[in-house]
Scaffold this active site. Sequence first.
Site, mmCIF file in Angstrom:
data_model
loop_
_atom_site.group_PDB
_atom_site.id
_atom_site.type_symbol
_atom_site.label_atom_id
_atom_site.label_comp_id
_atom_site.label_asym_id
_atom_site.label_seq_id
_atom_site.Cartn_x
_atom_site.Cartn_y
_atom_site.Cartn_z
ATOM 1 N N LYS A 22 0.839 -1.212 0.000
ATOM 2 C CA LYS A 22 0.000 0.000 0.000
ATOM 3 C C LYS A 22 0.872 1.259 0.000
ATOM 4 O O LYS A 22 0.684 2.153 -0.817
ATOM 5 C CB LYS A 22 -0.906 0.002 1.238
ATOM 6 C CG LYS A 22 -1.602 1.332 1.488
ATOM 7 C CD LYS A 22 -2.537 1.283 2.678
ATOM 8 C CE LYS A 22 -1.922 1.623 4.007
ATOM 9 N NZ LYS A 22 -1.659 3.039 4.264
ATOM 10 N N ARG A 92 -4.470 9.683 3.870
ATOM 11 C CA ARG A 92 -3.350 10.557 4.234
ATOM 12 C C ARG A 92 -2.452 10.840 3.020
ATOM 13 O O ARG A 92 -1.924 11.929 2.830
ATOM 14 C CB ARG A 92 -2.546 9.855 5.336
ATOM 15 C CG ARG A 92 -1.216 10.468 5.667
ATOM 16 C CD ARG A 92 -1.368 11.706 6.508
ATOM 17 N NE ARG A 92 -0.060 12.276 6.849
ATOM 18 C CZ ARG A 92 0.085 13.373 7.534
ATOM 19 N NH1 ARG A 92 -0.954 14.048 7.970
ATOM 20 N NH2 ARG A 92 1.285 13.836 7.802
ATOM 21 N N CYS A 116 -6.065 7.492 8.806
ATOM 22 C CA CYS A 116 -6.439 6.935 10.106
ATOM 23 C C CYS A 116 -6.177 7.949 11.217
ATOM 24 O O CYS A 116 -5.222 8.725 11.143
ATOM 25 C CB CYS A 116 -5.620 5.674 10.379
ATOM 26 S SG CYS A 116 -6.111 4.275 9.357
ATOM 27 N N PRO A 122 0.282 16.437 11.593
ATOM 28 C CA PRO A 122 0.472 17.707 10.903
ATOM 29 C C PRO A 122 1.180 17.535 9.560
ATOM 30 O O PRO A 122 1.766 16.476 9.300
ATOM 31 C CB PRO A 122 1.345 18.515 11.876
ATOM 32 C CG PRO A 122 1.991 17.521 12.774
ATOM 33 C CD PRO A 122 1.119 16.295 12.798
ATOM 34 N N ILE A 123 1.129 18.586 8.728
ATOM 35 C CA ILE A 123 1.838 18.547 7.435
ATOM 36 C C ILE A 123 2.821 19.716 7.353
ATOM 37 O O ILE A 123 3.178 20.173 6.273
ATOM 38 C CB ILE A 123 0.863 18.555 6.236
ATOM 39 C CG1 ILE A 123 -0.120 19.735 6.321
ATOM 40 C CG2 ILE A 123 0.117 17.242 6.122
ATOM 41 C CD1 ILE A 123 -0.890 19.959 5.020
ATOM 42 N N ASP A 124 3.242 20.206 8.542
ATOM 43 C CA ASP A 124 4.128 21.379 8.574
ATOM 44 C C ASP A 124 5.437 21.135 7.811
ATOM 45 O O ASP A 124 5.936 22.033 7.117
ATOM 46 C CB ASP A 124 4.425 21.766 10.037
ATOM 47 C CG ASP A 124 4.971 20.591 10.854
ATOM 48 O OD1 ASP A 124 4.365 19.500 10.796
ATOM 49 O OD2 ASP A 124 6.000 20.745 11.527
ATOM 50 N N ASP A 308 3.545 0.457 12.206
ATOM 51 C CA ASP A 308 2.398 -0.191 11.566
ATOM 52 C C ASP A 308 2.233 -1.645 12.011
ATOM 53 O O ASP A 308 1.186 -2.251 11.770
ATOM 54 C CB ASP A 308 2.534 -0.151 10.032
ATOM 55 C CG ASP A 308 2.435 1.271 9.505
ATOM 56 O OD1 ASP A 308 1.959 2.149 10.245
ATOM 57 O OD2 ASP A 308 2.845 1.499 8.353
ATOM 58 N N ILE A 330 6.178 6.745 17.463
ATOM 59 C CA ILE A 330 5.949 7.494 16.216
ATOM 60 C C ILE A 330 4.650 8.295 16.265
ATOM 61 O O ILE A 330 4.622 9.464 15.895
ATOM 62 C CB ILE A 330 5.923 6.533 14.994
ATOM 63 C CG1 ILE A 330 7.173 5.652 14.967
ATOM 64 C CG2 ILE A 330 5.780 7.324 13.682
ATOM 65 C CD1 ILE A 330 8.498 6.358 14.778
ATOM 66 N N ARG A 400 -8.830 -0.620 3.457
ATOM 67 C CA ARG A 400 -7.907 0.409 2.963
ATOM 68 C C ARG A 400 -6.540 -0.185 2.674
ATOM 69 O O ARG A 400 -5.809 0.326 1.833
ATOM 70 C CB ARG A 400 -7.756 1.520 4.004
ATOM 71 C CG ARG A 400 -9.020 2.313 4.176
ATOM 72 C CD ARG A 400 -8.843 3.384 5.172
ATOM 73 N NE ARG A 400 -7.724 4.209 4.722
ATOM 74 C CZ ARG A 400 -7.352 5.304 5.311
ATOM 75 N NH1 ARG A 400 -7.983 5.708 6.378
ATOM 76 N NH2 ARG A 400 -6.352 6.002 4.843
#
Length: 424
Positions: A22, A92, A116, A122-124, A308, A330, A400
């Site tokens: 994936k 995501r 999820c 964040p995507i900073d 994961d 994480i 997913r």
Amino acid sequence: MQKLVIEGGTPLFGEIMTQGAKNAVLPVLAACVLCEGTVHLKNCPCISDRYASARILSALGAKVKTEGNSLTADCTGLSSDEISCYLMKAMRSSIIFMGALLGRTGKCTLCYPGGCNLGPRPIDMHISAMRKMGGIISDEHGVISCSAPDGLKGCRHSLSFPSVGATENIMLAAVCAEGETIISNAAREPEICCLADFLRACGAKISGDGGGRIAIEGVKKLTAPDEAFEIIPDRIAAATYLSCAACAGGELLIRDCAPAHLEAVLPVFEQAGCRLKVFGSNIYIYRKGRLRAADTIRTMVYPGFPTDAQAILMAPLCTAEGTTVFVENIFENRYRHTDALCRMGADIKAEGKVAVVTGVPRLYGTVAEAPDLRGGAALVCAALGAEGISEISGVNYIDRGYEEIERVLTAAGAKIRREAEKLP
Ligand code: EPU
């Protein structure tokens, strides 16, 4: 709405072919945006996140065809640089279209990605990297407008954390940018190497992937490779099916799964008392009798123990003799599966980063909802080894990342079926 109905207690036997990864196919699909010509991909998993990426490509004007595990995408005539909030929220990985679109068209409009709920995501780092490369980015009520009026420029990035998504986004933005880009403290996951391999096959100049310093020399254009590009095996799906055998007992051969990508995970199964043998690209697992607790499991970036696989390994260790400690480093909120495991009879104390799992002799079937993708997979593993029947709803999370999980497990002898959930 659908649920999985699982009657536990039947050992598993047979062979399972590992699906394509994936987290490798999603960035490769975003990379197609940068290519002229028709890209052919093989070993693409049939999972809902892959279909969500294909829908984004189609909405951008690409011609996408899927047939089983093969896919073709022709992005030569893209007609849009906007991704709707609806499509962005599906997963995501939608955020890495930002680097690809900026690299291709010099502008794009998108929203915050979904995915999820694992705590704040964040995507900073993505945004500051695009700005550093010349992107002008504004955020109005969640709609992110990006443009690079003078084109993207290569530069040096030193990541404060080796984020997988930020590394991919920078790679995608950099391959056709002007000049050289260096990513220090880059993510080293195998999926990063798969993306780099694909981009190289299209004519990109990238070196150092798999290590902490990736160097990219921008090229004028990328062209679809002549040959079909193969997506690497899914190391987390392989770990999941190993865990199914560890929970239910029996013996399984997990085929074509790149065991080298599982070096941090396989010793945990061995410590717990499973017998493992690696034959080339296959892993054989045999479990008989009660498992033992494992050494403390600390999630880390690759090549450490993957976050994961944390929920997935917790399932068998719930019935091991002794206590196993998990430390999740994480994500802030990745113990949401523990409530359902406790309802099945597990003894787990989770607080902050730490979960203490004291093994109980057995788990019992229950009615539970998948809290997220890997948490849902963990419940499936646990239910296969539990006494009685479990009903797991929220199957859309599991879909997913897992290709027809009930078909794969049924072929190995599990008593599992998918049913429509009845409305009250
Ligand atoms: N982070 C930031 N700022 C950023 C980006 C990340 O603070 O701009 C933080 C995150 O909040 C998190 C940490 O950095 O605490 C790691 O995030 P990373 O960016 O590495 O993760 P990701 O790219 O969002 C990918 C996988 C996840 C996997 C993680 C970690 C994909 C599509 N997703 O997510 O996979 O858990 O890397 O290995 O590649 C899954 O498959 O179930 C899954 C969640």
